[in-house]
Enzyme design. Structure first.
Site, mmCIF file in Angstrom:
data_model
loop_
_atom_site.group_PDB
_atom_site.id
_atom_site.type_symbol
_atom_site.label_atom_id
_atom_site.label_comp_id
_atom_site.label_asym_id
_atom_site.label_seq_id
_atom_site.Cartn_x
_atom_site.Cartn_y
_atom_site.Cartn_z
ATOM 1 N N ARG A 238 0.855 -1.202 0.000
ATOM 2 C CA ARG A 238 0.000 0.000 0.000
ATOM 3 C C ARG A 238 0.882 1.240 0.000
ATOM 4 O O ARG A 238 1.682 1.425 0.935
ATOM 5 C CB ARG A 238 -0.880 0.035 1.246
ATOM 6 C CG ARG A 238 -1.713 -1.208 1.431
ATOM 7 C CD ARG A 238 -3.178 -0.908 1.423
ATOM 8 N NE ARG A 238 -3.922 -2.155 1.392
ATOM 9 C CZ ARG A 238 -4.984 -2.440 2.134
ATOM 10 N NH1 ARG A 238 -5.449 -1.519 2.960
ATOM 11 N NH2 ARG A 238 -5.598 -3.589 2.029
ATOM 12 N N GLU A 240 0.828 4.064 1.157
ATOM 13 C CA GLU A 240 0.225 4.983 2.132
ATOM 14 C C GLU A 240 0.926 6.332 2.009
ATOM 15 O O GLU A 240 2.146 6.391 1.902
ATOM 16 C CB GLU A 240 0.390 4.438 3.552
ATOM 17 C CG GLU A 240 -0.186 3.037 3.778
ATOM 18 C CD GLU A 240 -1.713 2.998 3.858
ATOM 19 O OE1 GLU A 240 -2.343 4.075 3.770
ATOM 20 O OE2 GLU A 240 -2.254 1.883 3.993
ATOM 21 N N ARG A 246 0.316 3.147 12.558
ATOM 22 C CA ARG A 246 -0.217 1.809 12.250
ATOM 23 C C ARG A 246 -0.271 1.457 10.777
ATOM 24 O O ARG A 246 -0.871 0.461 10.407
ATOM 25 C CB ARG A 246 -1.601 1.670 12.870
ATOM 26 C CG ARG A 246 -2.678 2.495 12.206
ATOM 27 C CD ARG A 246 -3.991 2.244 12.915
ATOM 28 N NE ARG A 246 -5.115 2.357 12.008
ATOM 29 C CZ ARG A 246 -6.373 2.487 12.428
ATOM 30 N NH1 ARG A 246 -6.637 2.503 13.714
ATOM 31 N NH2 ARG A 246 -7.346 2.553 11.558
ATOM 32 N N HIS A 247 0.349 2.273 9.934
ATOM 33 C CA HIS A 247 0.368 1.959 8.498
ATOM 34 C C HIS A 247 1.788 1.725 8.009
ATOM 35 O O HIS A 247 2.677 2.534 8.247
ATOM 36 C CB HIS A 247 -0.264 3.096 7.685
ATOM 37 C CG HIS A 247 -1.737 3.218 7.891
ATOM 38 N ND1 HIS A 247 -2.289 4.095 8.794
ATOM 39 C CD2 HIS A 247 -2.776 2.553 7.322
ATOM 40 C CE1 HIS A 247 -3.616 3.968 8.768
ATOM 41 N NE2 HIS A 247 -3.936 3.037 7.882
ATOM 42 N N GLU A 389 -8.489 -1.000 14.318
ATOM 43 C CA GLU A 389 -8.887 -2.014 13.337
ATOM 44 C C GLU A 389 -7.777 -3.042 13.103
ATOM 45 O O GLU A 389 -6.639 -2.679 12.848
ATOM 46 C CB GLU A 389 -9.227 -1.314 12.014
ATOM 47 C CG GLU A 389 -9.600 -2.294 10.921
ATOM 48 C CD GLU A 389 -9.764 -1.631 9.558
ATOM 49 O OE1 GLU A 389 -10.151 -0.453 9.465
ATOM 50 O OE2 GLU A 389 -9.494 -2.340 8.558
ATOM 51 N N SER A 392 -10.886 -6.276 8.230
ATOM 52 C CA SER A 392 -12.099 -5.921 7.510
ATOM 53 C C SER A 392 -12.562 -7.166 6.779
ATOM 54 O O SER A 392 -11.750 -7.905 6.218
ATOM 55 C CB SER A 392 -11.849 -4.809 6.496
ATOM 56 O OG SER A 392 -11.745 -3.573 7.155
ATOM 57 N N ARG A 440 -0.373 -5.751 12.671
ATOM 58 C CA ARG A 440 -1.367 -5.091 13.535
ATOM 59 C C ARG A 440 -1.801 -5.996 14.674
ATOM 60 O O ARG A 440 -1.971 -5.543 15.811
ATOM 61 C CB ARG A 440 -2.618 -4.724 12.721
ATOM 62 C CG ARG A 440 -2.421 -3.547 11.840
ATOM 63 C CD ARG A 440 -3.280 -2.370 12.240
ATOM 64 N NE ARG A 440 -3.045 -1.346 11.232
ATOM 65 C CZ ARG A 440 -3.992 -0.756 10.544
ATOM 66 N NH1 ARG A 440 -5.265 -1.069 10.754
ATOM 67 N NH2 ARG A 440 -3.688 0.151 9.657
HETATM 68 P P1 ATP Z 1 -7.043 1.440 8.024
HETATM 69 O O1 ATP Z 1 -8.458 1.862 8.245
HETATM 70 O O2 ATP Z 1 -6.278 1.244 9.287
HETATM 71 O O3 ATP Z 1 -6.327 2.287 7.036
HETATM 72 P P2 ATP Z 1 -7.945 -0.321 6.030
HETATM 73 O O4 ATP Z 1 -9.397 -0.335 6.356
HETATM 74 O O5 ATP Z 1 -7.493 0.608 4.958
HETATM 75 O O6 ATP Z 1 -7.109 -0.026 7.372
HETATM 76 P P3 ATP Z 1 -8.162 -2.920 4.861
HETATM 77 O O7 ATP Z 1 -8.134 -2.584 3.436
HETATM 78 O O8 ATP Z 1 -9.474 -3.216 5.473
HETATM 79 O O9 ATP Z 1 -7.417 -1.781 5.715
HETATM 80 O O10 ATP Z 1 -7.115 -4.115 5.104
HETATM 81 C C1 ATP Z 1 -7.343 -5.217 5.975
HETATM 82 C C2 ATP Z 1 -6.407 -5.181 7.172
HETATM 83 O O11 ATP Z 1 -5.061 -5.011 6.762
HETATM 84 C C3 ATP Z 1 -6.631 -4.021 8.124
HETATM 85 O O12 ATP Z 1 -7.695 -4.286 8.997
HETATM 86 C C4 ATP Z 1 -5.313 -3.938 8.844
HETATM 87 O O13 ATP Z 1 -5.181 -4.940 9.831
HETATM 88 C C5 ATP Z 1 -4.338 -4.260 7.749
HETATM 89 N N1 ATP Z 1 -3.780 -3.050 7.133
HETATM 90 C C6 ATP Z 1 -4.376 -2.234 6.257
HETATM 91 N N2 ATP Z 1 -3.554 -1.254 5.837
HETATM 92 C C7 ATP Z 1 -2.389 -1.474 6.478
HETATM 93 C C8 ATP Z 1 -1.128 -0.825 6.449
HETATM 94 N N3 ATP Z 1 -0.906 0.209 5.674
HETATM 95 N N4 ATP Z 1 -0.123 -1.319 7.229
HETATM 96 C C9 ATP Z 1 -0.333 -2.403 8.005
HETATM 97 N N5 ATP Z 1 -1.496 -3.064 8.061
HETATM 98 C C10 ATP Z 1 -2.524 -2.617 7.312
HETATM 99 MG MG MG Z 2 -10.602 -1.927 6.658
HETATM 100 MG MG MG Z 3 -10.351 0.943 7.878
HETATM 101 MG MG MG Z 4 -6.367 2.296 4.971
#
Ligand code: ATP
Ligand code: MG
Ligand code: MG
Ligand code: MG
Length: 466
Positions: A238, A240, A246-247, A389, A392, A440
C-alpha cells in the site's frame, strides 16, 4: 559431533555437568587479573560465565583474552555448571558456568551503534537509572531501525517475533483444521485491487501494472475455481501517503475467503473462533515472551470474551453519540473515534476485542455485498483490538451485473478488472472473507504503540532500508 546446550535450557538440575554453549558476549566484566565474568546471550536467554585462574584449567592469559573480547562477539564456552547461593541478578538463567574453555568464533567491532543492554531497558528503568546518575544511552526509533540487526537482539524483540511466528502458526493450523486450503495469489497485477490512490504502480514489460494492495480479486477467483475455503499468508503493498503509527507500505496479509451457505455471519463465526483460539494459544504458550515484552513495554493483558461481542455500526455510532462524540453521518470511523469507541466498549462490555457489523455500503470497497433489506448498508464487518482495526471482512458480490455496476459507481476502470468480473459468469457460490494485518495483530495484542515494532524490516513512506 560435540553436544551443544541451549542457554535457555541451563538449570540447577545440571549442577556439576560439563556443558558447551554458543552465544553473544553481552557483557564482560574484569574483576582482577585472575577473575572475569562474561554474560553470554542466546535469543532471550542469558547466563553468567565465570573465569577464575586455576592451576591447570584457566590461565591468566585466558582471563586477559576474555576481558579483551568486544561486546556482541560470538563465543563458544565450555565449562561446569554451578549453582550460587544467592539469586543471580541480570541473567535469565539461575546457574553459572565455571569456564574451562573459551573460543571467540567471530569478533564484533568495538564501537557498536546500539548497546543491547541499554536498548533493552524500559522507559521506567531509564528514568530510574538517570535519577541515580547512571549513564545509559537512549536509542530512538530511527537508530533502532537503522541498525535493526542489533535492535532485534533485545529480549523484547526476540519475544515480539516469536509471538508473530505463533500468530501465523495458529492462523494456518486453525484454518487447515477447518478445511481451508492454503493458496498463493500473484502480487503483480494489472489493476488496483482496492481502488484509491494508495497503489504502487510499475512498468510490466511495457504494460502498466501494480503491486497487489490485497489478494482480494484472486482469492475470490479461487472460489470461482471451485476452491470452497481458502487462506493466504502473503505480502500486501500500500502506497500509504502519510506517516502514522499503524500503516506500513508493505505488510503481511492474513487472508481468508469461503463459501457462504446462509448468511455472512458464517464468516464472522470463523473470525470469532480463530481469534479466541489464537489468544488462548498465546496466553497459554507464550507467557515467557509476553513477560519479556511487558518488561520493556508495559501493557495490560488483552481482555476478550469466549464469544466475540458483535455490535452493529449503528450501535457503535450511537454509543459514541451518547458519549458526546460526533461522527460523519454514514462515514468511516477515524483513528480517534475508533479508539474512543474501543474505550467505551471496554468499559461497558469488559472486552478489548469486538466486531462491528453492517457498515454503510458507501464506505466499503466495490466488491462488498449490499444488505438485502437495505442497500444503504452492507454485509460487512470490521474487527478491533484495543480500539484499533485489525480486520475488515464482508460478503462479496458474486453477481456479475451488480459487480460491474458497483465498480463503475466506485470510479473503477472496469476494463482493468474484466477478467475478474468475467469469473463470476460461470457459476459461483455466494462467498465472503476477510483480511487481517499480521503486524497489527501482534502490535495490538501486545499493546505496542507503533507498528514498526512488530515489523522485522518496516517499509514506510520514508523507509526502504535496511
Ligand atoms: P485502516 O483503516 O487502518 O487504514 P484499512 O481499512 O485501509 O485499514 P483494509 O483494506 O481493510 O485496511 O485491510 C485489511 C487489514 O489489513 C486491516 O484491517 C489492517 O489490519 C491491515 N492493514 C491495512 N492497511 C495497512 C497498512 N498500511 N499497514 C499495516 N497493516 C494494514
Ligand atoms: Mg478496513
Ligand atoms: Mg479501515
Ligand atoms: Mg487504509
Amino acid at each position: 559431533g560435540r553436544t551443544w546446550t541451549g542457554v535457555g535450557e541451563l538449570c540447577a538440575e545440571m549442577k556439576d555437568k560439563n556443558v558447551l554453549i554458543r552465544g553473544a558476549a553481552q557483557a564482560i566484566r574484569s574483576v582482577s587479573k585472575k577473575m572475569a565474568f562474561l554474560v553470554v546471550r542466546q535469543m532471550m536467554s542469558t547466563v553468567q560465565c565465570v573465569l577464575v585462574v586455576s592451576k591447570d584449567v584457566v590461565s591468566p592469559q585466558m582471563v586477559r583474552f576474555a576481558t579483551s573480547l568486544s561486546k556482541e562477539s560470538i563465543v563458544d564456552v565450555e565449562g561446569v555448571i554451578s549453582v550460587p547461593n544467592e539469586p543471580i541478578k541480570g541473567t535469565t538463567q539461575q546457574v553459572e558456568i565455571q569456564v574451562r574453555k573459551l573460543y571467540c568464533i567471530n569478533r564484533a567491532v568495538p564501537n557498536l551503534p546500539i548497546n543491547i543492554e541499554d536498548a533493552s531497558r524500559s522507559e521506567i528503568e531509564f528514568k530510574k537509572a538517570e535519577d541515580s546518575g547512571e549513564q545509559l544511552v537512549r536509542v530512538g526509533q530511527d537508530t533502532r531501525l537503522n541498525h535493526r540487526v542489533l535492535d532485534l537482539r533485545t529480549p523484547a524483540n526476540q519475544a515480539i517475533f516469536e509471538i508473530q511466528s505463533q500468530v501465523e502458526k495458529v492462523f494456518r493450523q486453525f484454518l487447515e483444521s477447518e478445511g481451508f486450503r492454503g493458496i498463493h495469489t500473484p502480487k503483480l497485477i494489472a489493476g488496483s485491487s482496492e481502488g484509491g490512490a494508495a497503489v504502487f504502480k510499475l512498468d510490466y514489460k511495457g504494460q502498466p501494472a501494480c503491486l497487489a494492495q490485497s489478494p482480494q480479486l484472486h482469492k475470490q477467483m479461487t472460489i470461482c475455481g471451485g476452491f470452497g475455503r481458502v487462506f493466504e499468508v502473503g505480502p500486501v503493498f500500500r502506497a500509504e501517503d502519510s506517516y502514522t503509527h499503524r500503516h506500513l507500505c508493505e505488510f503481511v496479509g492474513l487472508d481468508v475467503e469461503m463459501e457462504i451457505k446462509e448468511h455472512y455471519f458464517e464468516v464472522c463465526d470463523i473470525v470469532d473462533r480463530l481469534f479466541v483460539a489464537m489468544f488462548d494459544h498465546l496466553n497459554m504458550n507464550c507467557s515467557k515472551e509476553l513477560e519479556s515484552i511487558n518488561r520493556q513495554y508495559p501493557f495490560q493483558p488483552l481482555k476478550y470474551l469466549p464469544k466475540t461481542l458483535r455490535l452493529t455500526y449503528d450501535e457503535g455510532i450511537q454509543m459514541l453519540k451518547e458519549a458526546g462524540v460526533e461522527t460523519e453521518p454514514m462515514g468511516d470511523l477515524n483513528t480517534e473515534s475508533e479508539k474512543k469507541l474501543g474505550k467505551l466498549v471496554s468499559d461497558k462490555y469488559n472486552t478489548d476485542f469486538y466486531m462491528l457489523t453492517r457498515y454503510p455500503l458507501g464506505i466499503r470497497p466495490f466488491y462488498t455485498m449490499p444488505c438485502y433489506d437495505n442497500p444503504a448498508y452492507s454485509n460487512s464487518f470490521d474487527v478491533f483490538i484495543r480500539g484499533e482495526e485489525i480486520i475488515s471482512g464482508a460478503q462479496r458480490v458474486h453477481l456479475p451485473e451488480l459487480l460491474t455496476k458497483r465498480a463503475e459507481q466506485c470510479g473503477i476502470d472496469v476494463k482493468t478488472i474484466s477478467t475478474y468480473i468475467d469469473s463470476f459468469r460461470y457459476g459461483t457460490p455466494p462467498h465472503g472473507g476477510f483480511g487481517v494485518g499480521l503486524e497489527r495483530v501482534v502490535m495490538l495484542f501486545c499493546g505496542l504503540n507503533n507498528i514498526r515494532k512488530s515489523s522485522l524490516f518496516p517499509r514506510d513512506p520514508q523507509r526502504l532500508t535496511p
